[in-house]
Motif scaffolding. Sequence first.
Motif, mmCIF file in Angstrom:
data_model
loop_
_atom_site.group_PDB
_atom_site.id
_atom_site.type_symbol
_atom_site.label_atom_id
_atom_site.label_comp_id
_atom_site.label_asym_id
_atom_site.label_seq_id
_atom_site.Cartn_x
_atom_site.Cartn_y
_atom_site.Cartn_z
ATOM 1 N N GLY A 1 -6.485 -7.673 1.571
ATOM 2 C CA GLY A 1 -6.440 -6.367 0.928
ATOM 3 C C GLY A 1 -6.039 -5.268 1.887
ATOM 4 N N ASP A 2 -5.989 -4.056 1.350
ATOM 5 C CA ASP A 2 -5.634 -2.907 2.170
ATOM 6 C C ASP A 2 -6.821 -2.488 3.040
ATOM 7 N N ARG A 3 -6.621 -1.468 3.833
ATOM 8 C CA ARG A 3 -7.630 -1.003 4.787
ATOM 9 C C ARG A 3 -8.980 -0.741 4.113
ATOM 10 N N GLU A 4 -8.958 -0.015 3.028
ATOM 11 C CA GLU A 4 -10.210 0.330 2.343
ATOM 12 C C GLU A 4 -10.903 -0.921 1.812
ATOM 13 N N ARG A 5 -10.133 -1.824 1.249
ATOM 14 C CA ARG A 5 -10.715 -3.059 0.692
ATOM 15 C C ARG A 5 -11.331 -3.924 1.796
ATOM 16 N N VAL A 6 -10.664 -4.017 2.940
ATOM 17 C CA VAL A 6 -11.209 -4.776 4.071
ATOM 18 C C VAL A 6 -12.528 -4.148 4.511
ATOM 19 N N ARG A 7 -12.559 -2.830 4.605
ATOM 20 C CA ARG A 7 -13.781 -2.144 5.055
ATOM 21 C C ARG A 7 -14.932 -2.344 4.059
ATOM 22 N N ALA B 1 -9.092 -3.474 10.493
ATOM 23 C CA ALA B 1 -9.010 -3.080 9.090
ATOM 24 C C ALA B 1 -7.573 -2.886 8.613
ATOM 25 N N GLY B 2 -6.657 -2.630 9.540
ATOM 26 C CA GLY B 2 -5.252 -2.468 9.182
ATOM 27 C C GLY B 2 -4.892 -1.045 8.791
ATOM 28 N N PRO B 3 -3.692 -0.797 8.363
ATOM 29 C CA PRO B 3 -2.663 -1.804 8.150
ATOM 30 C C PRO B 3 -2.036 -2.305 9.450
ATOM 31 N N GLY B 4 -2.157 -1.553 10.544
ATOM 32 C CA GLY B 4 -1.630 -1.998 11.833
ATOM 33 C C GLY B 4 -2.740 -2.581 12.683
ATOM 34 N N GLY B 5 -2.359 -2.977 13.895
ATOM 35 C CA GLY B 5 -3.349 -3.442 14.852
ATOM 36 C C GLY B 5 -3.587 -4.935 14.877
ATOM 37 N N GLY B 6 -3.063 -5.646 13.897
ATOM 38 C CA GLY B 6 -3.274 -7.089 13.862
ATOM 39 C C GLY B 6 -2.333 -7.829 14.791
ATOM 40 N N THR B 7 -2.752 -9.008 15.188
ATOM 41 C CA THR B 7 -1.917 -9.896 15.991
ATOM 42 C C THR B 7 -1.959 -11.280 15.345
ATOM 43 N N LYS C 1 -5.473 -12.412 15.929
ATOM 44 C CA LYS C 1 -6.456 -11.517 15.294
ATOM 45 C C LYS C 1 -5.743 -10.710 14.214
ATOM 46 N N PRO C 2 -5.555 -11.337 13.054
ATOM 47 C CA PRO C 2 -4.782 -10.684 11.989
ATOM 48 C C PRO C 2 -5.541 -9.534 11.331
ATOM 49 N N VAL C 3 -4.786 -8.683 10.665
ATOM 50 C CA VAL C 3 -5.403 -7.634 9.862
ATOM 51 C C VAL C 3 -6.362 -8.306 8.881
ATOM 52 N N GLY C 4 -7.544 -7.768 8.768
ATOM 53 C CA GLY C 4 -8.568 -8.318 7.881
ATOM 54 C C GLY C 4 -9.603 -9.150 8.616
ATOM 55 N N MET C 5 -9.354 -9.474 9.891
ATOM 56 C CA MET C 5 -10.329 -10.248 10.663
ATOM 57 C C MET C 5 -11.482 -9.334 11.067
ATOM 58 N N VAL C 6 -12.698 -9.774 10.732
ATOM 59 C CA VAL C 6 -13.897 -8.996 11.043
ATOM 60 C C VAL C 6 -14.962 -9.930 11.615
#
Length: 166
Positions: A140-146, A107-113, A116-121
Amino acid sequence: MATDSVVHQLAIRAGNRLRDERLMLATAESCTGGMVATAITDISGSSGWFERGFVTYSNQAKIEMIGVPSDLIDKHGAVSEPVARAMVEGALRNSRAQVALSITGVAGPGGGTESKPVGMVCFGWSNRLHTVVETLVFKGDRERVRVQAATHALRGLLILLDERER
């Protein structure tokens, strides 16, 4: 955060279908942290069609609560279609539900590679006979991704229910 109105409306539609077909739902959520379960339990009478929800945020929770094999997580990572499949099938194995959905992502904002980029679900849907998995990348931001992930999971559930009628 109050449940997003689109998520809420999709939860109502799914609930009506599940109730009409006398089916129970289980959820296994990671990056959405129970957002789908919240949308469902915001609906009066949802106990008639919502059996249980697993919030398996950590890898250890995925292993302990729904039986995701640790070697699957080691090999593919928690955000992967094999893990989404194991999550949805584990939710069914560990419940009395006839249908289930799973969500695992970044979901981000960190943790992506890069892979596996931020936003990948990754998503899974199952009716005990047939399991479908899918991966999308949301912007989008964390909330928008979720919110987008919860929305897509409920839309996929409605598709799974439509396929049962064919």
